[in-house]
Design a protein around this motif. Structure first.
Motif, PDB file in Angstrom:
ATOM      1  N   CYS A 144       3.948  -5.380   8.017  1.00 12.04           N
ATOM      2  CA  CYS A 144       3.563  -6.257   6.930  1.00 12.04           C
ATOM      3  C   CYS A 144       4.789  -6.889   6.279  1.00 12.04           C
ATOM      4  CB  CYS A 144       2.781  -5.480   5.874  1.00 12.04           C
ATOM      5  SG  CYS A 144       1.420  -4.567   6.572  1.00 12.04           S
ATOM      6  N   PRO A 145       5.149  -8.072   6.703  1.00 12.71           N
ATOM      7  CA  PRO A 145       6.356  -8.706   6.176  1.00 12.71           C
ATOM      8  C   PRO A 145       6.241  -9.128   4.712  1.00 12.71           C
ATOM      9  CG  PRO A 145       5.266 -10.146   7.745  1.00 12.71           C
ATOM     10  CD  PRO A 145       4.527  -8.862   7.755  1.00 12.71           C
ATOM     11  N   ARG A 146       5.068  -9.377   4.211  1.00 13.58           N
ATOM     12  CA  ARG A 146       4.952  -9.788   2.810  1.00 13.58           C
ATOM     13  C   ARG A 146       4.781  -8.565   1.911  1.00 13.58           C
ATOM     14  NH1 ARG A 146       1.343 -15.053   3.188  1.00 13.58           N
ATOM     15  NH2 ARG A 146       2.597 -16.236   4.678  1.00 13.58           N
ATOM     16  N   LYS A 147       3.869  -8.666   0.964  1.00 11.24           N
ATOM     17  CA  LYS A 147       3.689  -7.549   0.023  1.00 11.24           C
ATOM     18  C   LYS A 147       3.167  -6.319   0.751  1.00 11.24           C
ATOM     19  CE  LYS A 147       2.559 -10.078  -4.145  1.00 11.24           C
ATOM     20  NZ  LYS A 147       1.454 -10.576  -4.956  1.00 11.24           N
ATOM     21  N   PHE A 148       3.458  -5.158   0.193  1.00  9.58           N
ATOM     22  CA  PHE A 148       2.887  -3.944   0.762  1.00  9.58           C
ATOM     23  C   PHE A 148       2.139  -3.191  -0.332  1.00  9.58           C
ATOM     24  CE2 PHE A 148       3.105   0.305   2.837  1.00  9.58           C
ATOM     25  CZ  PHE A 148       2.438  -0.060   3.993  1.00  9.58           C
ATOM     26  N   SER A 149       1.179  -3.874  -0.935  1.00 13.84           N
ATOM     27  CA  SER A 149       0.352  -3.215  -1.955  1.00 13.84           C
ATOM     28  C   SER A 149      -0.996  -3.929  -2.014  1.00 13.84           C
ATOM     29  CB  SER A 149       1.029  -3.283  -3.322  1.00 13.84           C
ATOM     30  OG  SER A 149       1.018  -4.622  -3.781  1.00 13.84           O
ATOM     31  N   VAL A 150      -2.025  -3.176  -2.407  1.00 12.16           N
ATOM     32  CA  VAL A 150      -3.366  -3.750  -2.557  1.00 12.16           C
ATOM     33  C   VAL A 150      -3.907  -3.282  -3.903  1.00 12.16           C
ATOM     34  CG1 VAL A 150      -5.727  -3.702  -1.666  1.00 12.16           C
ATOM     35  CG2 VAL A 150      -3.814  -3.797  -0.079  1.00 12.16           C
ATOM     36  N   PRO A 151      -4.447  -4.180  -4.718  1.00 13.10           N
ATOM     37  CA  PRO A 151      -4.947  -3.748  -6.029  1.00 13.10           C
ATOM     38  C   PRO A 151      -6.086  -2.730  -5.905  1.00 13.10           C
ATOM     39  CG  PRO A 151      -5.133  -6.137  -5.768  1.00 13.10           C
ATOM     40  CD  PRO A 151      -4.608  -5.611  -4.491  1.00 13.10           C
ATOM     41  N   GLU A 152      -6.128  -1.838  -6.860  1.00  9.86           N
ATOM     42  CA  GLU A 152      -7.142  -0.781  -6.868  1.00  9.86           C
ATOM     43  C   GLU A 152      -8.555  -1.349  -6.810  1.00  9.86           C
ATOM     44  OE1 GLU A 152      -8.586   2.636  -6.447  1.00  9.86           O
ATOM     45  OE2 GLU A 152      -6.413   2.497  -6.687  1.00  9.86           O
ATOM     46  N   ARG A 153      -8.749  -2.437  -7.493  1.00 12.07           N
ATOM     47  CA  ARG A 153     -10.053  -3.103  -7.523  1.00 12.07           C
ATOM     48  C   ARG A 153     -10.542  -3.501  -6.139  1.00 12.07           C
ATOM     49  NH1 ARG A 153     -10.849  -5.861 -12.975  1.00 12.07           N
ATOM     50  NH2 ARG A 153     -13.060  -6.220 -12.858  1.00 12.07           N
ATOM     51  N   THR A 154      -9.599  -4.033  -5.355  1.00 12.70           N
ATOM     52  CA  THR A 154      -9.949  -4.438  -3.993  1.00 12.70           C
ATOM     53  C   THR A 154     -10.323  -3.220  -3.152  1.00 12.70           C
ATOM     54  OG1 THR A 154      -8.286  -6.139  -4.258  1.00 12.70           O
ATOM     55  CG2 THR A 154      -9.167  -5.825  -2.058  1.00 12.70           C
ATOM     56  N   LEU A 155      -9.551  -2.141  -3.348  1.00 10.67           N
ATOM     57  CA  LEU A 155      -9.872  -0.921  -2.602  1.00 10.67           C
ATOM     58  C   LEU A 155     -11.274  -0.432  -2.943  1.00 10.67           C
ATOM     59  CD1 LEU A 155      -6.498   1.000  -2.923  1.00 10.67           C
ATOM     60  CD2 LEU A 155      -7.400  -0.185  -0.928  1.00 10.67           C
ATOM     61  N   ALA A 156     -11.627  -0.545  -4.242  1.00 11.51           N
ATOM     62  CA  ALA A 156     -12.960  -0.110  -4.660  1.00 11.51           C
ATOM     63  C   ALA A 156     -14.035  -0.945  -3.972  1.00 11.51           C
ATOM     64  CB  ALA A 156     -13.101  -0.216  -6.166  1.00 11.51           C
ATOM     65  N   ILE A 157     -13.743  -2.249  -3.811  1.00 10.79           N
ATOM     66  CA  ILE A 157     -14.719  -3.114  -3.137  1.00 10.79           C
ATOM     67  C   ILE A 157     -14.873  -2.704  -1.678  1.00 10.79           C
ATOM     68  CG2 ILE A 157     -15.127  -5.476  -2.357  1.00 10.79           C
ATOM     69  CD1 ILE A 157     -13.800  -6.369  -4.993  1.00 10.79           C
ATOM     70  N   ILE A 158     -13.731  -2.410  -1.038  1.00 12.89           N
ATOM     71  CA  ILE A 158     -13.807  -1.974   0.359  1.00 12.89           C
ATOM     72  C   ILE A 158     -14.622  -0.696   0.472  1.00 12.89           C
ATOM     73  CG2 ILE A 158     -12.473  -1.210   2.355  1.00 12.89           C
ATOM     74  CD1 ILE A 158     -10.168  -2.881   1.358  1.00 12.89           C
ATOM     75  N   GLU A 159     -14.343   0.221  -0.450  1.00  9.94           N
ATOM     76  CA  GLU A 159     -15.085   1.482  -0.450  1.00  9.94           C
ATOM     77  C   GLU A 159     -16.580   1.262  -0.559  1.00  9.94           C
ATOM     78  OE1 GLU A 159     -13.078   5.413  -2.361  1.00  9.94           O
ATOM     79  OE2 GLU A 159     -13.657   3.767  -3.647  1.00  9.94           O
ATOM     80  N   ARG A 160     -16.920   0.332  -1.416  1.00  8.68           N
ATOM     81  CA  ARG A 160     -18.330   0.079  -1.628  1.00  8.68           C
ATOM     82  C   ARG A 160     -18.987  -0.493  -0.369  1.00  8.68           C
ATOM     83  NH1 ARG A 160     -19.367  -2.915  -7.129  1.00  8.68           N
ATOM     84  NH2 ARG A 160     -17.781  -1.450  -7.804  1.00  8.68           N
ATOM     85  N   LEU A 161     -18.191  -1.226   0.392  1.00  5.78           N
ATOM     86  CA  LEU A 161     -18.716  -1.792   1.634  1.00  5.78           C
ATOM     87  C   LEU A 161     -19.120  -0.677   2.606  1.00  5.78           C
ATOM     88  CD1 LEU A 161     -19.157  -4.505   3.112  1.00  5.78           C
ATOM     89  CD2 LEU A 161     -16.869  -4.240   4.045  1.00  5.78           C
ATOM     90  N   PHE A 162     -18.410   0.449   2.519  1.00  8.01           N
ATOM     91  CA  PHE A 162     -18.697   1.541   3.451  1.00  8.01           C
ATOM     92  C   PHE A 162     -19.547   2.642   2.817  1.00  8.01           C
ATOM     93  CE2 PHE A 162     -14.893  -0.452   5.130  1.00  8.01           C
ATOM     94  CZ  PHE A 162     -15.274  -0.619   6.439  1.00  8.01           C
ATOM     95  N   ASP A 163     -20.070   2.348   1.649  1.00  3.73           N
ATOM     96  CA  ASP A 163     -20.924   3.296   0.965  1.00  3.73           C
ATOM     97  C   ASP A 163     -22.144   3.626   1.834  1.00  3.73           C
ATOM     98  OD1 ASP A 163     -22.462   4.714  -0.725  1.00  3.73           O
ATOM     99  OD2 ASP A 163     -22.277   3.341  -2.427  1.00  3.73           O
TER     100      ASP A 163
END
Lengths: 292, 336
Positions: free
Chosen positions: A197-216
């Motif tokens: 990952c040449p650019r940023k190496f972080s993901v906001p917590e909010r986005t992670l929560a959305i991903i989690e919800r996708l796999f709920d």
């Protein structure tokens, strides 16, 4: 059409309803919390366990009382048979209500199935309410195999049978999926590497929560549909991280082609694995969490 | 505050809350200590705050689910209704039940009509045509009951009869109370089932009674003196349970100014209380029927006891728990 009128005329002051099987209850503290309504299948399972317990304990009661009574001759047997008949009566009419009233809404079967009876405002059932909802089983069980109850459940948003409707109760499930962020869901994917990952190496917590919800697991959807939903988010994240797909798959080629159809889903899982912190909350997690 | 710091700082309280909840949920409310309750309430409020924070910042469904469960457990623990007690139950039987019944006199009248009219008509038919009783009772059972009433009841005091009484007591509790509860529950199906239970019982009891009475002589005297005492409680209780069923049906069919769902809730509890009261009456009736009615004493005593029983039941249901007129004294205090 009594049921049509019932739905239209519903006023929900305390409990709000979502489109799925969850019920939102607002506490006097002004915070919302949720319950998941139990479906007919789960309740059937609890009912089966309870029926077995009832039948078993009645058989033991009869055997015990009659063998004790046999010492007293014919009169003894008859006295004991009278007692046992009262036992049958109590078991028929009060088994469910005594357990639900005294064990905070759970019969042994419901406890085993992870269910609980609550009033629709989220407070525990009292004994009288429990007796009422169990008495109406007679009506719900008609004409055969709880047909009336099943129809009533299909027509009401909280899946209530007649006994629940008349006495303002609902059956909720307390089962939780023990899978954490890292265990289970993301166990089969590799984390992203910093070098990828040449650019940023972080993901906001909010986005992670959305991903989690996708796999709920409560949200039932096909893998294809999930991939479709995952695509825009995955593309945005690829942009942010500067990650691009390698031409050549590492390792097994069969895996590569199999995963290609679901590459966005796979990517989101890898993001989740890399950036999400596993909370390890829950009973007994205190020590392991602190020593981390 | 970021998520990790939030979890690190609050985790202690969550753990403590979980532990406290586990302790209190397994104790009866009498044994809760005030310090525990105060701590639970304090933690509960702060966890409510935590939950709404997590909800608004969307800090992950798993964290939210965990806090949600904590709040649900706390809510379940702190917000309760008054528990039932023996004293309350006794008070209900003495005062609340007759009061409730008088309030619901219409349902009672309907139920009484549906039970008593077929009962009387069937009795008359049974006297005129005793052969019809086999339609509702088996041939063999009918002969047996005729035979048992034709001789003196339990003239012998040998031990066989003590056993039989207890057996019959159990049978009466199971059978009669079961019928009453059924009449109540089936009211949930718009009252059709209640009508059926009342009519079928009225007709079959009436026909058999008519057939026994048609024999005349000692059989009729034995029979009448046998049923008169416990009948006061038993027949009234069956009618009351029918009334309870009709209250249920009324809440479904005629919600009045309430929405239908509210109407179900409102009437549901009262009708259940009626049914439970009739259940208590039937247990009382079973005691009389099992142990008093078959006593080998002169029919005259039984008729006397029966008259007293009917009178008492009537007084209890008709008069107990009337509102006394409220007197306001000169000091402005209210006495009742």
């Amino acid at each position: 059409m009594p049921f049509g009128g019932m739905r239209l005329g519903m006023t929900e002051s305390v409990a709000r309803r979502l489109v799925d099987t969850r019920v939102v209850i607002e506490t006097p503290e002004g915070v919302d919390f949720r319950f998941r309504i139990a479906g007919p299948g789960q309740r059937l399972w609890a009912w089966c366990i309870d029926s077995l317990i009832k039948a078993g304990s009645l058989a033991i009661l009869w055997l015990f009382l009659l063998s004790v009574g046999a010492f007293g001759g014919e009169a003894g047997v008859q006295v004991m048979a009278g007692l046992a008949t009262i036992g049958v009566f109590l078991c028929n009419w009060f088994y469910g209500s005594l357990f639900e009233g005294l064990m905070n809404g759970q019969t042994p079967g419901k406890r085993a199935a992870g269910l609980r009876v609550l009033r629709t405002n989220g407070t525990p059932v009292d004994l009288v309410t429990a007796i009422g909802r169990n008495f109406l089983r007679v009506a719900d069980a008609l004409p055969i195999g709880y047909t009336v109850g099943l129809i009533s459940m299909l027509l009401t948003p909280r899946l209530q049978r007649l006994g629940d409707l008349f006495f303002d109760t609902m059956v909720v499930t307390e089962q939780r999926n023990p899978t954490g962020r890292k265990e289970g869901l993301t166990s089969r994917v590799l984390p992203l590497l910093r070098a990828e990952c040449p650019r940023k190496f972080s993901v906001p917590e909010r986005t992670l929560a959305i991903i989690e919800r996708l796999f709920d697991p409560e949200r039932v959807m096909s893998d294809g549909r999930r991939e479709e939903i995952a695509k825009p988010l995955s593309e945005a994240l690829r942009q942010r991280l500067g990650w691009s797909e390698a031409w050549q798959a590492q390792g097994n080629q069969y895996d590569f082609f199999q995963n290609q159809g679901y590459k966005h889903t796979q990517f989101l899982l890898r993001v989740l694995k890399t950036f999400a912190v596993d909370d390890r909350l829950g009973p007994g997690s205190q020590q392991s969490g602190d020593s981390r | 505050m970021n998520r990790e710091r939030f979890i690190r700082e609050r985790r202690q309280d969550w753990g403590r809350f979980e532990q406290l909840l586990g302790v209190l949920q397994n104790l009866p409310e009498r044994q809760w200590r005030s310090l525990q309750v105060a701590e639970l309430a304090r933690l509960y409020r702060s966890i409510c705050y935590d939950l709404s924070l997590v909800q608004s910042r969307e800090w992950g469904s798993r964290l939210e689910e965990y806090l949600n469960d904590l709040v649900a457990g706390g809510h379940n623990c702190l917000y309760r209704t008054r528990p039932a007690s023996v004293a309350l139950a006794l008070e209900f039987i003495a005062i609340g039940f007759p009061r409730l019944l008088r309030q619901r006199w219409r349902a009672f009248a309907l139920s009484a009509a549906l039970f008593v009219i077929p009962f009387v008509v069937a009795t008359i038919i049974g006297i005129v045509r005793p052969d019809l009783a086999v339609l509702v009772a088996g041939e063999q059972e009918l002969q047996e009951s005729l035979k048992s009433f034709s001789s003196e009841l339990y003239t012998a005091t040998d031990e066989r009869y003590t056993g039989e009484r207890s057996f019959m007591f159990g049978f009466y509790v199971n059978n009669n109370t079961g019928i009453a509860f059924q009449a109540f529950s089936l009211g949930a199906l718009a009252g059709v089932g209640t009508c059926y239970v009342l009519l079928s019982n009225g007709i079959s009891i009436g026909l058999v009674q008519g057939a026994v009475l048609a024999k005349g002589g000692a059989t009729a005297v034995n029979f009448t003196s046998f049923v008169i005492t416990h009948g006061s409680l038993e027949l009234t209780a069956i009618v009351i349970s029918g009334a309870a069923g009709f209250v249920l049906a009324q809440s479904l069919l005629l919600p009045g100014e309430r929405t239908r769902l509210e109407s179900l809730r409102y009437h549901g509890r009262e009708s259940l209380l009626l049914a439970l009261g009739s259940g208590v009456m039937l247990v009382g009736a079973a005691v009389l029927e099992g142990y008093f009615s078959p006593l080998p004493i002169a029919p005259l005593f039984k008729y006397l006891a029966g008259a007293v029983a009917w009178l008492l039941v009537g007084l209890w249901l008709g008069l107990a728990g009337r509102e006394r007129p409220v007197i306001v004294d000169s000091a402005g205090g209210v006495q009742s």
